[in-house]
Design a protein around this motif. Structure first.
Motif, PDB file in Angstrom:
ATOM      1  N   ASP A 846       0.818  -1.748  -0.051  1.00  0.00           N
ATOM      2  CA  ASP A 846      -0.203   0.213   0.250  1.00  0.00           C
ATOM      3  C   ASP A 846       1.053   0.869   0.116  1.00  0.00           C
ATOM      4  OD1 ASP A 846      -1.831  -1.489  -0.061  1.00  0.00           O
ATOM      5  OD2 ASP A 846      -2.677  -1.168   1.532  1.00  0.00           O
ATOM      6  N   PHE A 847       1.570   1.185   1.212  1.00  0.00           N
ATOM      7  CA  PHE A 847       2.799   2.282   1.059  1.00  0.00           C
ATOM      8  C   PHE A 847       3.681   2.700  -0.956  1.00  0.00           C
ATOM      9  CE2 PHE A 847       7.232   3.787   2.202  1.00  0.00           C
ATOM     10  CZ  PHE A 847       6.619   5.085   2.651  1.00  0.00           C
ATOM     11  N   LEU A 848       4.001   1.953  -0.872  1.00  0.00           N
ATOM     12  CA  LEU A 848       4.663   1.904  -2.320  1.00  0.00           C
ATOM     13  C   LEU A 848       3.948   2.180  -3.292  1.00  0.00           C
ATOM     14  CD1 LEU A 848       6.990  -1.013  -1.430  1.00  0.00           C
ATOM     15  CD2 LEU A 848       7.430   0.980  -1.041  1.00  0.00           C
ATOM     16  N   ASN A 849       2.679   1.946  -3.034  1.00  0.00           N
ATOM     17  CA  ASN A 849       1.467   1.423  -4.626  1.00  0.00           C
ATOM     18  C   ASN A 849       1.686   3.177  -4.568  1.00  0.00           C
ATOM     19  OD1 ASN A 849       0.713  -0.420  -5.611  1.00  0.00           O
ATOM     20  ND2 ASN A 849       0.230  -0.972  -4.238  1.00  0.00           N
ATOM     21  N   GLN A 850       1.231   4.133  -3.095  1.00  0.00           N
ATOM     22  CA  GLN A 850       0.918   5.361  -2.939  1.00  0.00           C
ATOM     23  C   GLN A 850       2.647   5.544  -3.819  1.00  0.00           C
ATOM     24  OE1 GLN A 850       1.252   5.852   0.917  1.00  0.00           O
ATOM     25  NE2 GLN A 850      -1.027   7.482   0.848  1.00  0.00           N
ATOM     26  N   LEU A 851       3.643   6.094  -3.399  1.00  0.00           N
ATOM     27  CA  LEU A 851       4.633   6.802  -4.164  1.00  0.00           C
ATOM     28  C   LEU A 851       4.914   5.870  -5.844  1.00  0.00           C
ATOM     29  CD1 LEU A 851       7.135   5.079  -1.109  1.00  0.00           C
ATOM     30  CD2 LEU A 851       6.434   7.687  -1.788  1.00  0.00           C
ATOM     31  N   HIS A 852       4.466   4.696  -5.800  1.00  0.00           N
ATOM     32  CA  HIS A 852       4.608   4.828  -7.755  1.00  0.00           C
ATOM     33  C   HIS A 852       3.957   5.648  -8.307  1.00  0.00           C
ATOM     34  CE1 HIS A 852       4.436   1.997 -11.100  1.00  0.00           C
ATOM     35  NE2 HIS A 852       2.825   2.092 -11.262  1.00  0.00           N
ATOM     36  N   LEU A 854       3.800   8.574  -8.035  1.00  0.00           N
ATOM     37  CA  LEU A 854       4.497   9.559  -7.678  1.00  0.00           C
ATOM     38  C   LEU A 854       5.070   9.524  -9.427  1.00  0.00           C
ATOM     39  CD1 LEU A 854       5.609  10.977  -4.616  1.00  0.00           C
ATOM     40  CD2 LEU A 854       3.855  11.470  -6.278  1.00  0.00           C
ATOM     41  N   ASN A 855       5.606   8.460  -9.781  1.00  0.00           N
ATOM     42  CA  ASN A 855       6.242   7.682 -11.088  1.00  0.00           C
ATOM     43  C   ASN A 855       7.591   8.255 -10.413  1.00  0.00           C
ATOM     44  OD1 ASN A 855       7.287   6.947 -13.627  1.00  0.00           O
ATOM     45  ND2 ASN A 855       6.704   8.662 -14.679  1.00  0.00           N
ATOM     46  N   LEU A 856       8.424   8.082  -9.663  1.00  0.00           N
ATOM     47  CA  LEU A 856       9.639   8.124  -9.294  1.00  0.00           C
ATOM     48  C   LEU A 856      10.204   6.527  -9.639  1.00  0.00           C
ATOM     49  CD1 LEU A 856       9.289  10.699  -6.166  1.00  0.00           C
ATOM     50  CD2 LEU A 856      10.232  10.975  -8.431  1.00  0.00           C
ATOM     51  N   PRO A 857      11.736   6.588  -9.828  1.00  0.00           N
ATOM     52  CA  PRO A 857      12.443   5.239  -9.456  1.00  0.00           C
ATOM     53  C   PRO A 857      12.854   4.904  -7.789  1.00  0.00           C
ATOM     54  CG  PRO A 857      13.646   7.267 -10.066  1.00  0.00           C
ATOM     55  CD  PRO A 857      12.703   8.115 -10.234  1.00  0.00           C
ATOM     56  N   MET A 858      12.369   4.213  -7.751  1.00  0.00           N
ATOM     57  CA  MET A 858      12.716   3.295  -6.895  1.00  0.00           C
ATOM     58  C   MET A 858      13.961   2.180  -6.407  1.00  0.00           C
ATOM     59  SD  MET A 858       8.567   3.154  -4.258  1.00  0.00           S
ATOM     60  CE  MET A 858       7.490   2.576  -5.617  1.00  0.00           C
ATOM     61  N   LEU A 859      14.356   2.089  -5.913  1.00  0.00           N
ATOM     62  CA  LEU A 859      15.776   1.226  -5.912  1.00  0.00           C
ATOM     63  C   LEU A 859      15.694   0.906  -4.174  1.00  0.00           C
ATOM     64  CD1 LEU A 859      18.686   3.533  -7.537  1.00  0.00           C
ATOM     65  CD2 LEU A 859      16.520   2.947  -7.779  1.00  0.00           C
ATOM     66  N   GLY A 860      15.565  -0.283  -4.847  1.00  0.00           N
ATOM     67  CA  GLY A 860      17.473  -1.435  -3.420  1.00  0.00           C
ATOM     68  C   GLY A 860      17.769  -2.200  -3.370  1.00  0.00           C
ATOM     69  N   LEU A 861      18.482  -2.438  -2.562  1.00  0.00           N
ATOM     70  CA  LEU A 861      19.660  -2.511  -2.876  1.00  0.00           C
ATOM     71  C   LEU A 861      19.722  -4.609  -2.089  1.00  0.00           C
ATOM     72  CD1 LEU A 861      21.214   0.341  -0.036  1.00  0.00           C
ATOM     73  CD2 LEU A 861      21.680  -0.436  -2.400  1.00  0.00           C
ATOM     74  N   ASP A 862      19.258  -4.895  -1.368  1.00  0.00           N
ATOM     75  CA  ASP A 862      19.424  -6.359  -1.900  1.00  0.00           C
ATOM     76  C   ASP A 862      19.052  -6.488  -1.569  1.00  0.00           C
ATOM     77  OD1 ASP A 862      21.355  -8.154   0.406  1.00  0.00           O
ATOM     78  OD2 ASP A 862      19.666  -9.108   0.443  1.00  0.00           O
ATOM     79  N   ALA A 863      19.062  -8.093  -2.859  1.00  0.00           N
ATOM     80  CA  ALA A 863      18.755  -8.445  -4.028  1.00  0.00           C
ATOM     81  C   ALA A 863      17.404  -9.306  -2.866  1.00  0.00           C
ATOM     82  CB  ALA A 863      19.425  -9.504  -5.061  1.00  0.00           C
ATOM     83  N   LYS A 885       6.976  -1.167  -8.586  1.00  0.00           N
ATOM     84  CA  LYS A 885       7.930  -1.432  -9.103  1.00  0.00           C
ATOM     85  C   LYS A 885       9.280  -0.634  -7.856  1.00  0.00           C
ATOM     86  CE  LYS A 885      10.121  -1.878 -13.275  1.00  0.00           C
ATOM     87  NZ  LYS A 885      10.669  -1.224 -14.863  1.00  0.00           N
ATOM     88  N   VAL A 886       9.853  -1.873  -7.903  1.00  0.00           N
ATOM     89  CA  VAL A 886      11.400  -1.618  -6.876  1.00  0.00           C
ATOM     90  C   VAL A 886      12.253  -2.024  -7.604  1.00  0.00           C
ATOM     91  CG1 VAL A 886      12.210  -1.775  -4.870  1.00  0.00           C
ATOM     92  CG2 VAL A 886      10.246  -1.542  -4.797  1.00  0.00           C
ATOM     93  N   GLN A 887      13.926  -1.259  -8.396  1.00  0.00           N
ATOM     94  CA  GLN A 887      14.526  -1.904  -9.297  1.00  0.00           C
ATOM     95  C   GLN A 887      15.782  -1.892  -8.240  1.00  0.00           C
ATOM     96  OE1 GLN A 887      14.287   1.609 -11.834  1.00  0.00           O
ATOM     97  NE2 GLN A 887      15.068   0.715 -13.115  1.00  0.00           N
ATOM     98  N   LEU A 888      17.052  -3.150  -8.816  1.00  0.00           N
ATOM     99  CA  LEU A 888      17.810  -2.893  -7.879  1.00  0.00           C
ATOM    100  C   LEU A 888      18.732  -2.091  -7.912  1.00  0.00           C
ATOM    101  CD1 LEU A 888      18.161  -7.207  -7.988  1.00  0.00           C
ATOM    102  CD2 LEU A 888      18.511  -5.584  -5.964  1.00  0.00           C
ATOM    103  N   PHE A 889      19.385  -1.674  -7.190  1.00  0.00           N
ATOM    104  CA  PHE A 889      20.071  -0.915  -7.857  1.00  0.00           C
ATOM    105  C   PHE A 889      21.281  -0.620  -9.004  1.00  0.00           C
ATOM    106  CE2 PHE A 889      23.556   2.594  -7.709  1.00  0.00           C
ATOM    107  CZ  PHE A 889      22.993   3.523  -6.217  1.00  0.00           C
ATOM    108  N   HIS A 890      21.612  -2.362  -9.454  1.00  0.00           N
ATOM    109  CA  HIS A 890      22.227  -2.012 -10.385  1.00  0.00           C
ATOM    110  C   HIS A 890      21.500  -2.010 -11.812  1.00  0.00           C
ATOM    111  CE1 HIS A 890      21.322  -6.305 -10.212  1.00  0.00           C
ATOM    112  NE2 HIS A 890      21.205  -6.074 -11.533  1.00  0.00           N
ATOM    113  N   GLU A 891      19.879  -2.286 -11.882  1.00  0.00           N
ATOM    114  CA  GLU A 891      18.988  -2.509 -13.186  1.00  0.00           C
ATOM    115  C   GLU A 891      19.111  -0.811 -13.068  1.00  0.00           C
ATOM    116  OE1 GLU A 891      15.393  -6.071 -12.607  1.00  0.00           O
ATOM    117  OE2 GLU A 891      15.797  -4.672 -10.843  1.00  0.00           O
TER     118      GLU A 891
END
Ligand SMILES: Cc1cc2nc3c(=O)[nH]c(=O)nc-3n(C[C@H](O)[C@H](O)[C@H](O)COP(=O)(O)OP(=O)(O)OC[C@H]3O[C@@H](n4cnc5c(N)ncnc54)[C@H](O)[C@@H]3O)c2cc1C
Ligand code: SF4
Ligand code: SF4
Length: 1017
Positions: A846-852, A854-863, A885-891
């Motif tokens: 729910d939280f991440l969908n709110q941010l989604h 905003l159409n901003l990149p969301m990155l995570g560090l640990d695969a 969508k949470v991207q991995l940092f390298h993506e």
């Protein structure tokens, strides 16, 4: 309520007494009689299932001699045995309801190698790729190839007379056997090698078991020589089990009894050692992938390719190509078999040339290319294009795809699954295209779907028609099609078993051999095994015995599977769809698949073993009237099926030794590292962590959980509090007294230390998170914002990495904002707290969908945590997961401009196994990122580091964790200066720190450091 379940099949008393006697007599190997251990060898890659009474795993030849001598005692003479190697048979060759003797666990020694004379002596449990890895540095290889080379044993290859790609040039296994040592059922150790005729005859004179065997073999092979030559088809894949034709050489001056044992499917003796011919590795190799407009075009064109002096020609149809396109294997091969613009590729021939002489090889290649170009220009032969490569790695990748084809075929949707029963027909190559047209018509007339591939140069076709073995109509169809294929191969002068042996197809033996020769086979069997005690029913029964041959109507896995309701089967598809091909029990130390099976060499601890146990557990639950899905729903809704008191009583009974099959399943699940390599690498996508979590939830509805489960399950709630006073907590958990206490009460060791200073202090310089501010931000400003999603491991235990990531984003001219910490739920999922996981997942989504929005990149560090958003969230939340969508940092980094940097040389990339199996392009992406920055990085092939989240911290896993690290990590880490080691996984970095005393950097940290040093702001 989940009841306790007692296995249906109890151990036979005589078997029990035999096992006990064996143990007392000093059998050095393992004796396994648990239901789980027996189940683990109750299947192979066939449609059959037979539960053995016990599994014996000898340490050495003396164990086999002891076993057979005790088996000859009056009390035990009724016992029967089936040898087993990798268990990759496709026709139930190693399956038995008697006692399995598994030579694959311990008998893996390469005993002697003689490069000058070009031979090697091995124990029979050595795996084919293990042998080739040993031979490679010496410039040799063991030539007969087979798709299961990373798990099939030499003993199994000898006993099925295996062969595969390149067999026109390299022959079959029997062509490379120089000598064998075989333990016969009466304890005789039989050594066989080619003998001069008079020496063989002299042996036949002796009054001994060996003499008896030689007498019979000489008599049969001499007296019936003419009939044998007439009857046996003139094929590259000659008749196996028993190969009467080649015991004598052409001039009948040399007699080789080994030829009877090769292809005998364990029905004559236990092969313990083999002396094998080895072949020099050709220095030059080129592969040409020829593309066709249809599969028939590919088949019809094969003789033309063979005539061009190719070493081998392999073919693949469009169905297999399509399946490969959707598999992890595709990203490695797609550039080698690109689509032809404006055409549709429906067939592929993979043509190999190799030679000791570069010029000679080039000549052959050029000749073929010229003729291919002419054919394309003239629109002949359905050839639409070709690509070639001489790169060894690329060539291996193509063959890996080809070897995976059988497995890929099994990955079909729906109840009908491609199965092995007529999958290795061989006909003279010139008849192949016509044979296939008729074969296809036969399958089409029954409405069956199928994919095809094979060794066209040798006339061998692999086809697995899709049937539902839980459906009695399809079971009858299997018999019908089987009979029809036998007739069809006979019509085209071929064999039904061109490659994989007979197994349950042994019933067709009399038809192929004819009465006279089949009687001779039976006489030979009687001379080796007069009482039919070795793999009874396979190949033939001894002369004058009334025992029956096994038949294609033998007991099938479907008989058991159909007892599980279809909805349960579908719901647990990731367990029930395993087809037993054994890819997950591979020897390759550097492959991520499957660490627990590699380190234990115990088949229960492989994905196949766990899937098999789970399947049986579901069946036994159903037989007790339990609706597993309803139980799960109740637990997911927060209900409980047992009171705490009941659980306490059940747990106490467990500790007092009460039997419950669930404990055996639990033991296998506990050994799993939840690394998810299976989910990515199994061709059928068997995903152990997904059904393991469900099993844990159900199991703990009856039994209490250990304290450490609660500790792990609550780590995401407690860590933020601990991080408020990291020094104090580190002191409390890290001092020797506490460490001792934690180890001895909770069973947890080397508790990780919290980062000091904590993350909150480190990121104070960056803009803080505020949703309203973000929403109100003008677009020009907001387009620069990059959101970093926290995870419990890096935020609390590696805050320097999070800080570096923030700085790196900033140094690229962007505005990093760290999101508030939100539990991800992975630790709960791993421990099977699924109701809690679903709640956590919902709230995070729910939280991440709110941010989604905003159409901003969301990155995570640990695969390992980011991937949970993609897989487990989908499964748990369905549509309510939303689209975030949470991207991995390298993506993300791969899409950014990075300034040019200069490094110290080539860095070594140790990628996390979960990451590289789920996202196969991970390593390649890092290589591209580094290249873009002017840096160099090389991916290192390693398996699991042995940490995998909390696995490496649990007391009972210490030895395995260390062994896993030593298996593939220790050596390359020791060989690389610390500053050049870059590791993408939190677990991997922690494991290196634990054993080497230093923590490698994440690759992003290196980039950040270089930017800071070379572009100071
Ligand atoms: C996906 C897939 C692809 C395959 N591709 C090929 C291929 O390309 N070419 C090919 O030839 N085969 C192929 N096979 C079939 C199979 O891999 C081979 O038959 C292989 O040789 C079996 O080896 P194993 O160690 O698994 O033996 P198992 O399956 O364990 O046993 C096979 C037979 O050998 C006997 N046996 C095993 N060890 C001994 C021993 N030490 N002493 C006496 N008897 C013993 C067993 O009793 C049994 O009858 C394939 C199978 C699968 C699942
Ligand atoms: S788990 Fe997958 S790889 Fe292993 S045997 Fe089953 S289908 Fe094959
Ligand atoms: S998750 Fe890892 S350890 Fe567990 S079965 Fe799959 S590959 Fe093996």
């Amino acid at each position: 309520m989940i009841p306790k379940i007692a296995p249906e099949q109890l151990l036979d008393k005589t078997v029990n007494a035999f096992c006990q006697r064996l143990g007392e007599a000093g059998f050095a190997g393992d004796i396994e009689t648990s239901y789980g251990a027996r189940l683990a060898v109750a299947t192979d890659n066939s449609i059959y299932q037979q539960l053995p009474q016990a599994v014996l795993l000898p340490k050495h030849q003396d164990d086999l001699v002891l076993l057979t001598i005790i088996a000859a005692e009056p009390d035990f003479q009724a016992l029967k045995f089936a040898p087993r190697g990798g268990g990759t048979g496709t026709n139930g060759q190693s399956l038995t309801q008697h006692i399995v003797v598994d030579l694959s666990r311990h008998m893996r020694e390469i005993i002697e190698f003689n490069a000058e004379e070009r031979w090697v002596r091995v124990q029979s449990g050595v795996i084919k790729d293990q042998l080739n890895a040993f031979l490679k540095p010496h410039g040799f290889f063991f030539a007969p190839d087979l798709s299961t080379s990373n798990r099939a044993t030499i003993g199994g290859m000898i006993n099925t007379d295996a062969s595969g790609q390149g067999s026109l040039v390299y022959g079959k296994t029997s062509d490379h056997v120089l000598a064998l040592t075989t333990v016969l059922i009466d304890g005789t150790v039989l050594s066989t090698e080619p003998l001069a005729a008079e020496d063989a005859k002299a042996k036949a004179e002796v009054d001994s078991t060996e003499g008896r065997v030689y007498r019979q073999a000489i008599q049969t092979c001499t007296e019936f020589r003419q009939l044998i030559l007439e009857k046996f088809p003139r094929l590259n894949r000659f008749l196996t089990g028993y190969d009467l034709e080649h015991v004598w050489n052409n001039s009948q001056t040399i007699f080789d009894l080994s030829r009877l044992i090769t292809g005998s499917e364990g029905s004559l003796g236990f092969v313990t050692e083999a002396k094998l011919n080895v072949t020099p590795i050709a220095r030059y190799k080129t592969l040409i992938n020829v593309k066709y407009d249809s599969f028939v075009s590919a088949l019809r064109n094969a003789p033309f390719l063979v005539a061009a002096n190719a070493t081998s020609v392999e073919t693949v149809d469009s169905k297999v190509l399509d399946l490969a396109r959707n598999d992890i294997v595709w990203h490695q091969v797609k550039s080698l078999i690109e689509e032809v613009p404006g055409k549709t590729m429906q067939g592929l021939n993979v043509v190999e040339f190799n030679d000791e002489d570069a010029e000679a090889m080039q000549q052959k290649v050029d000749n073929l290319l010229k003729r291919l170009d002419e054919a394309i220009d003239a629109g002949e032969g359905g050839i639409i294009g070709y690509q070639l490569t001489s790169d060894e790695r690329a060539i291996n990748q193509i063959y890996t795809m080809r070897k995976k084809a059988v497995g890929l075929l099994g990955n079909a949707k729906g109840q009908r699954k491609p199965i092995a029963f007529a999958e290795d027909t061989a006909v003279p190559p010139e008849n192949l295209a016509d044979f296939i047209i008729e074969f296809r018509a036969l399958l089409d007339s029954e409405g069956l779907s199928y994919g095809m591939f094979g060794h066209v140069d040798a006339g061998v076709l692999h086809v697995r028609p899709a049937l539902d073995m839980c459906d009695s109509h399809d079971e009858k169809l299997l018999r019908k099609v089987s009979d029809a294929v036998v007739a069809l191969t006979a019509k085209y002068g071929g064999l039904m078993w061109g490659e994989h042996g007979k197994g349950y197809r042994s019933e067709y033996g009399p038809e192929f051999f004819g009465e006279t020769l089949f009687t001779e086979l039976r006489r030979i069997k009687a001379s080796f095994d007069p009482n039919n005690r070795l793999n009874p029913g396979k190949i033939c029964t001894p002369w004058q015995s009334n025992d029956e041959l096994v038949s294609v109507d033998g007991q099938k896995r479907g008989y058991f599977d159909k007892q599980i309701p279809i909805v349960v089967r579908q719901s647990f598809e990731s367990a029930t769809s395993c087809n037993g091909n054994g890819l997950c029990f591979n020897y390759e130390e550097n492959s991520p698949m499957c660490p627990s099976s590699k380190v234990t060499k115990d088949r229960r601890h492989s994905p196949k073993g766990r899937a098999g146990l789970m399947r049986e557990w579901l069946r036994l639950m159903q037989n007790q009237g339990v609706d597993v899905l309803a139980q799960e729903q109740k637990l997911l809704a927060g209900g409980s099926t047992h009171s705490w008191w009941q659980k306490w009583q059940n747990t106490r009974a467990k500790h007092q030794g009460e039997q419950d099959f669930s404990h055996e399943v639990m033991e296998a699940m506990e050994g799993c590292l939840a690394c998810k390599a299976c989910a990515g690498q199994c061709p059928i996508k068997v995903d152990v962590p997904s059904f393991r979590a469900r099993f844990l939830q159900l199991y703990h509805s009856r039994y209490l959980r250990p304290m450490k489960d609660y500790l792990v399950g609550s780590i995401e709630r407690s860590a933020p509090y601990f991080a408020k006073a990291p020094r104090l907590v580190n002191w409390l958990t890290g001092n020797p007294l506490s460490a001792w206490f934690i180890k001895n009460t909770i069973g947890y060791v080397d508790t990780p230390q919290l980062s000091v200073p904590a993350i909150t202090k480190r990121i104070a310089v960056f803009q803080g998170f505020d949703l309203a501010t973000l929403q109100a931000m003008p677009e020009s400003e907001r387009s620069k914002v990059v959101l970093l999603v926290q995870d419990p491991f890096t935020s609390f235990y590696e805050a320097d990495l999070v800080e570096d990531a923030m700085h790196l984003i900033q140094s690229l001219g962007l505005n990093p904002i760290l999101l508030p910490f939100l539990p991800n739920g992975k630790p709960q999922h791993v421990k099977g707290f699924l109701a809690e996981f679903a709640k956590v997942a919902k709230s995070a989504a729910d939280f991440l969908n709110q941010l989604h929005a905003l159409n901003l990149p969301m990155l995570g560090l640990d695969a390992s945590l980011v991937l949970v958003y993609r897989d487990e969230y989908n499964k748990a939340l369905g549509d309510s997961r939303g689209d975030f969508k949470v991207q991995l940092f390298h993506e993300w980094l791969a899409t950014q401009q990075i300034p040019t940097l200069s490094g110290m040389g080539t860095y070594q990339l140790f990628a996390h196994c979960t990451e590289k199996t789920a996202l196969p392009v991970t390593e390649q992406t890092w290589v591209q990122i580094f290249q873009k920055a002017g840096l160099s990085i090389k991916p290192i092939a390693v398996g699991c580091c042995g940490m995998a989240g909390t696995y490496g911290h649990e007391l009972q896993n210490q030895e395995n964790s260390r062994d896993l690290y030593d298996l593939s990590w220790q050596q390359p880490i020791a060989n690389t200066p610390a500053g050049f080691i870059l590791a993408t996984g939190f677990s991997c970095r922690s494991q290196v720190k634990r054993y080497e005393g230093f923590k490698p950097l994440h690759p992003l940290q290196l980039i950040r450091q270089l930017i800071a040093a070379q572009y100071p702001q």
